[in-house]
Design a protein around this motif. Structure first.
Motif, PDB file in Angstrom:
ATOM      1  N   GLU A 294       0.783  -1.229   0.118  1.00 31.01           N
ATOM      2  CA  GLU A 294      -0.029  -0.164   0.102  1.00 31.01           C
ATOM      3  C   GLU A 294       0.877   1.307   0.084  1.00 31.01           C
ATOM      4  O   GLU A 294       1.770   1.350   0.957  1.00 31.01           O
ATOM      5  CB  GLU A 294      -0.855  -0.099   1.169  1.00 31.01           C
ATOM      6  CG  GLU A 294      -2.141   0.887   1.311  1.00 31.01           C
ATOM      7  CD  GLU A 294      -3.082   0.456   0.257  1.00 31.01           C
ATOM      8  OE1 GLU A 294      -3.628   1.145  -0.554  1.00 31.01           O
ATOM      9  OE2 GLU A 294      -3.443  -0.645   0.257  1.00 31.01           O
ATOM     10  N   LYS A 296       2.441   4.775   0.339  1.00 28.59           N
ATOM     11  CA  LYS A 296       2.184   6.113   1.295  1.00 28.59           C
ATOM     12  C   LYS A 296       2.278   7.448   0.343  1.00 28.59           C
ATOM     13  O   LYS A 296       3.060   7.413  -0.707  1.00 28.59           O
ATOM     14  CB  LYS A 296       2.998   6.172   2.438  1.00 28.59           C
ATOM     15  CG  LYS A 296       2.747   5.175   3.449  1.00 28.59           C
ATOM     16  CD  LYS A 296       3.417   5.630   4.727  1.00 28.59           C
ATOM     17  CE  LYS A 296       3.382   4.372   5.679  1.00 28.59           C
ATOM     18  NZ  LYS A 296       4.256   3.029   5.346  1.00 28.59           N
ATOM     19  N   LEU A 297       2.258   8.460   0.554  1.00 32.89           N
ATOM     20  CA  LEU A 297       2.313   9.641  -0.180  1.00 32.89           C
ATOM     21  C   LEU A 297       3.760  10.026  -0.441  1.00 32.89           C
ATOM     22  O   LEU A 297       4.041  10.369  -1.694  1.00 32.89           O
ATOM     23  CB  LEU A 297       1.745  10.859   0.599  1.00 32.89           C
ATOM     24  CG  LEU A 297       1.486  12.260  -0.186  1.00 32.89           C
ATOM     25  CD1 LEU A 297       0.416  11.847  -1.344  1.00 32.89           C
ATOM     26  CD2 LEU A 297       0.999  13.449   0.466  1.00 32.89           C
ATOM     27  N   LYS A 298       4.737   9.696   0.612  1.00 31.86           N
ATOM     28  CA  LYS A 298       6.059   9.970   0.356  1.00 31.86           C
ATOM     29  C   LYS A 298       6.596   8.832  -0.913  1.00 31.86           C
ATOM     30  O   LYS A 298       7.180   9.289  -1.901  1.00 31.86           O
ATOM     31  CB  LYS A 298       6.875   9.750   1.596  1.00 31.86           C
ATOM     32  CG  LYS A 298       8.314  10.296   1.398  1.00 31.86           C
ATOM     33  CD  LYS A 298       8.980   9.827   2.789  1.00 31.86           C
ATOM     34  CE  LYS A 298      10.204   9.115   2.504  1.00 31.86           C
ATOM     35  NZ  LYS A 298      10.294   7.703   3.319  1.00 31.86           N
ATOM     36  N   ASP A 299       6.270   7.731  -0.653  1.00 35.28           N
ATOM     37  CA  ASP A 299       6.589   6.593  -1.813  1.00 35.28           C
ATOM     38  C   ASP A 299       6.027   7.133  -2.939  1.00 35.28           C
ATOM     39  O   ASP A 299       6.872   6.899  -4.058  1.00 35.28           O
ATOM     40  CB  ASP A 299       5.903   5.317  -1.479  1.00 35.28           C
ATOM     41  CG  ASP A 299       6.323   4.730  -0.228  1.00 35.28           C
ATOM     42  OD1 ASP A 299       7.635   5.264   0.337  1.00 35.28           O
ATOM     43  OD2 ASP A 299       5.856   4.063   0.629  1.00 35.28           O
TER      44      ASP A 299
END
Lengths: 612, 250
Positions: A294, A296-299
């Motif tokens: 899933e 994340k925004l940073k990824d």
């Protein structure tokens, strides 16, 4: 009751028949049907002349041994008559049955001592002050027997009567030596090769372009693309922005790298190193990616940076390849007489095409990247955020999107009409676009998906139909203005027409595929691209091959006439020959067309049989 | 594991295929769906993985609402639900192995798979799945060269490539003869019993239901008529499900 209905029926049949006759009668007038003209002597004579010339294609040239024999002849007998002319009976000579005759009179011409089996025309030579050499007018032709003698009836031409002597001339010819291929046949061969290759290039280009388009023009693939409004508006903003950024990035990168292209070694080094670097980098990204995780925004942000870096690497690699090909091409084409010149030239042209297409590719990649990214963001808004907040966001972004698109469209229109008025090209479209966007934002619920796929389908179909309705011949006129006379203009025109025609035919094949495999592949969790590759493509390969062959067939036929408007190929010579009344050469051209077209027809039907 | 709540589906043109259907499927169960043709069995199965968009109601898959899932979430849900079809739905011009590998599409990188590049482990797994259904030697033939029974086994292998938690089987044996039907059903049973995969299978013949299913639900004209063990379907229930004039065969 029954009787009256049958009466009405027969009356109506009579009326319809009458109507048909009236329509036909009008048609006769409009199309200038006039068979009286076709029976007139003058017309029949010219028809005969053309048909006979066409029946004698000048494929071979012969060398002739020719001998001219001339006797004086009076057109219109002067008072007191004239003497028969003296002839030298030791050589070839002719004798006319009379020494003078009125116009249209039939006389007998006899010839002796000509070359065995020689043949040729018998001409009436009219002398005048303007033409002291004499103007020949054919009266008939002769065929000498094995002794070199002949006797023919000819008709004196219908010319003005003159006091001075005119002449009758017989020209006897015999073929010597073996036949050679005529100049007309050589030109025809060159041009028919040009024609076939023009069709081949147009078909190749058209096929490559129309395959991706055909997926967007297939109703069954497009109808279930439904996305929420926030996604649509953000994509609409993202695409032009991304395209602009892509173009800018292209400019910056080209400027940055241009010093390297001044000499050969750095270009070669870049061409080798960059693709390897790009490949390793992409491999590294792919190995890092975990489809299960899933994100994340940073990824996501890091992923975006990776994607941009990879895109730049790929882009730079293509740039280097193009520049290298151009440099090699220039070096190889210095000597025009060198063997395999066409391959050397091809290397240069491919490089040139790559460099020419780079801005377009980078704009598309940029647009796709940002359009997709913004769209995904919009999708998240619709999926995750409460409807009320989503509505407010829509109320802000949709008018912006509407205004942006309207302004872009009007900027395009402005290029044609040159308004030079910001009211028309900026303020009004921005206002109207924003208004339409606002109306959508108010009307559409932020959670509901809108059928954008079917809208896109409609737009693409309309463009295709519009393009297809313009004949390739008309397109060729525009392309001739752009790239000059010659086969290149013809190939471009045919190519463009092929894109439109094939995209429609292809998309209809996509629409008729079996739904079952499509459903099965979707059920595995495949995305749209995977579904197309695994369920659609295998099903459409045979019809695609068949339609491509069919189109090549059509293109060969079309390319034979595209030369009429300057598009190169055999049509160019054919038209010249017709205009110069050189029917025997035109006949060679037409013969070549007939052979090539029927050959293409045969080959394409054989190949299609094999694949369907 | 799977919970269907008040599910309704209305097709364009006001055809109501499902009316307020609710039931649950437990982990590891072999659940049969029975009913006449046109009673809504196929629609029900396709609503579960949203090949067909439900009009109303909720479907909870391991607690997650399928009907509200985004595209990315749907991809993850679908790849855990294998599907087997009445007409096999193989891509007939592709090779058998390609058809089986298609089961991995939900897992692999989209760009790589678009170039037909699969990880080596996936190819080995595909061969192992084909071996399991006994047709490994056919792996490199074109799918349409296989017989009907073999094609359905490819279909099962494709579903098993998804490493599914559940298999939706839409009348998997309706276009096969009785002998082949049993062999295919035995494969499904094996998957159910040995690998613990939940099976939701629509069937025509009651004897198959009795023989293979742990539980059955019945649909008549889109309405759920019965939910219980197959042994409870007596003559009265039978007429409720299939209509008054129906007679039992087989």
């Amino acid at each position: 009751m029954k009787k009256s209905s049958s009466l009405i029926k027969s009356i109506s049949v009579g009326l319809v028949t009458l109507l048909v006759l009236v329509i036909l009668a009008y048609g006769f007038t409009v199309t200038n049907i006039n068979f009286e003209e076709t029976r007139s002597e003058r017309r029949v004579a010219s028809l005969t002349r053309i048909l006979r010339a066409l029946a004698h294609p000048r494929i071979f040239d012969y060398e002739y041994k020719e001998e001219d024999v001339e006797i004086p002849f009076y057109l219109g007998c002067p008072e007191g008559g004239v003497e028969f002319p003296e002839v030298n009976r030791s050589e070839a000579f002719i004798v006319a049955s009379v020494a003078c005759a009125e116009p249209k009179e039939t006389i007998v011409v006899e010839g002796y001592n000509f070359q065995e089996n020689s043949s040729g025309p018998i001409n009436f030579i009219g002398f005048s002050a303007d033409a002291p050499e004499g103007v020949p007018l054919q009266m008939g032709s002769f065929q000498a027997d094995a002794q070199g003698n002949f006797r023919v009836e000819v008709t004196v031409p219908n010319r003005q009567i003159k006091e001075d002597p005119q002449a009758i001339r017989a020209t006897g010819r015999v073929r010597v030596g073996s036949p050679t291929i005529s100049r007309d046949a050589q030109v025809t061969w060159e041009k028919i090769v040009e024609t076939v290759f023009m069709a081949l290039l147009a078909t190749t280009f058209g096929t490559l372009m129309s395959i991706p388009i055909s997926f967007f023009a297939a109703r069954n693939l497009m109808s279930d693309i439904k996305i929420p409004l926030s996604n649509i508006s953000l994509s609409l903003v993202g695409w032009p922005l991304g395209m602009w950024l892509g173009l800018k990035a292209n400019q910056i990168l080209v400027n940055l790298l241009s010093p390297l292209f001044n000499s050969f070694i750095p270009t070669l080094a870049g061409t080798i190193i960059l693709p390897i670097l790009g490949f390793l980098f992409i491999k590294w990204i792919l190995s890092k990616q975990d489809e299960d995780a899933e994100l994340k925004l940073k990824d996501r942000f890091v992923n975006l940076l990776y994607t941009i870096a990879a895109a730049i690497l790929v882009f730079a690699s293509i740039l280097f390849v193009g520049k290298l090909l151009i440099q090699i091409g220039i070096y190889l084409t210095l000597d025009k007489e060198a063997p395999l010149y066409f391959i050397r030239r091809f290397i240069f042209q491919v490089g040139d095409i790559i460099i020419m297409l780079l801005p377009a590719i980078s704009a598309l990649v940029g647009g796709g990247l940002f359009g997709g990214l913004f769209g995904k963001f919009g999708q998240t808004i619709s999926d995750r955020i409460a409807p009320a907040t989503g509505k407010i966001i829509n109320l802000i972004i949709t008018p912006i999107a509407g205004a942006a698109i309207a302004v872009l469209i009007l900027q395009g229109v402005d290029w044609f009409y040159q308004f030079n008025n910001p009211d028309i090209t900026l303020y009004w479209p921005a206002g109207i676009g924003a208004g339409i966007g606002l109306a959508f934002a108010i009307k559409a619920s932020p959670k509901r998906s809108l059928p954008i796929g079917i809208v896109l389908y409609g737009i693409i179909r309309t463009i295709l139909n519009g393009t297809r309705s313009v004949e390739a011949l008309v397109m060729a006129i525009v392309f001739v203005a752009w790239v000059g006379l010659g086969p290149f203009a013809g190939a471009l025109a045919l190519g463009l027409h092929t894109v439109a025609a094939l995209a429609k035919l292809y998309s209809e094949q996509v629409e008729s595929i079996l739904e079952g495999p499509l459903e099965a592949i979707q059920a595995t969790g495949a995305n749209r691209l995977q579904t197309i590759v695994f369920a659609v493509v295998p099903q459409i390969i045979p019809p695609y091959i068949s339609f491509t062959m069919y189109r090549w067939d059509i293109n060969v036929r079309m390319s034979t006439i595209i030369g009429f408007v300057g598009g190169g190929g055999i049509g160019f010579v054919l038209q010249q020959n017709i205009n110069l009344l050189n029917y025997r050469a035109a006949s060679v051209n037409m013969l070549a067309i007939a052979i090539v077209v029927s050959l293409m027809d045969y080959i394409s039907s054989k190949i299609r049989e094999k694949y369907v | 594991m799977l919970e269907v709540k008040n599910l309704s589906k209305v097709y364009d043109g006001d055809v109501q295929a499902l009316k307020n259907v609710s039931f649950t499927v437990n982990q590891g169960e072999f659940l049969a769906v029975i009913g006449l043709s046109g009673s809504g069995k196929s629609t029900l199965l396709r609503c579960i993985n949203r090949l067909i968009e439900p009009t109303e109601g909720q479907i909870l898959w391991k607690g997650q609402d399928v009907t509200a899932a985004s595209q990315d979430e749907m991809r993850r849900i679908r790849r855990k639900i294998g599907m087997v079809f009445q007409h096999f739905n193989l891509v007939s011009r592709s090779r058998v192995i390609t058809n089986v590998l298609a089961g991995r599409l939900g897992y692999v990188n989209p760009m790589m798979s678009a170039l037909n590049l699969f990880p080596k482990s996936d190819i080995e797994m595909a061969l192992a799945q084909l071996d399991r259904v006994g047709i490994m030697n056919q792996a490199y033939k074109r799918a349409d060269e296989l017989s009907g029974g073999q094609q359905q086994r490819v279909g099962i292998a494709r579903a098993m490539m998804q490493e599914p938690a559940m298999i939706l089987a839409d009348e998997p044996v309706a276009s096969l003869d009785p002998v082949l039907a049993h062999s295919i059903m035995q494969y499904l049973e094996k998957i159910n019993k040995e690998s613990g995969v939940t099976v939701l299978c629509s069937l025509h013949f009651l004897d198959l239901v009795h023989r293979y299913a742990d539980r059955a639900i019945a649909l008549n004209d889109g309405v759920l008529m019965f939910d219980g063990p197959p042994s409870e379907i007596d003559d009265e229930k039978f007429r409720e499900i299939y209509g008054k004039d129906a007679e039992r065969v087989g």
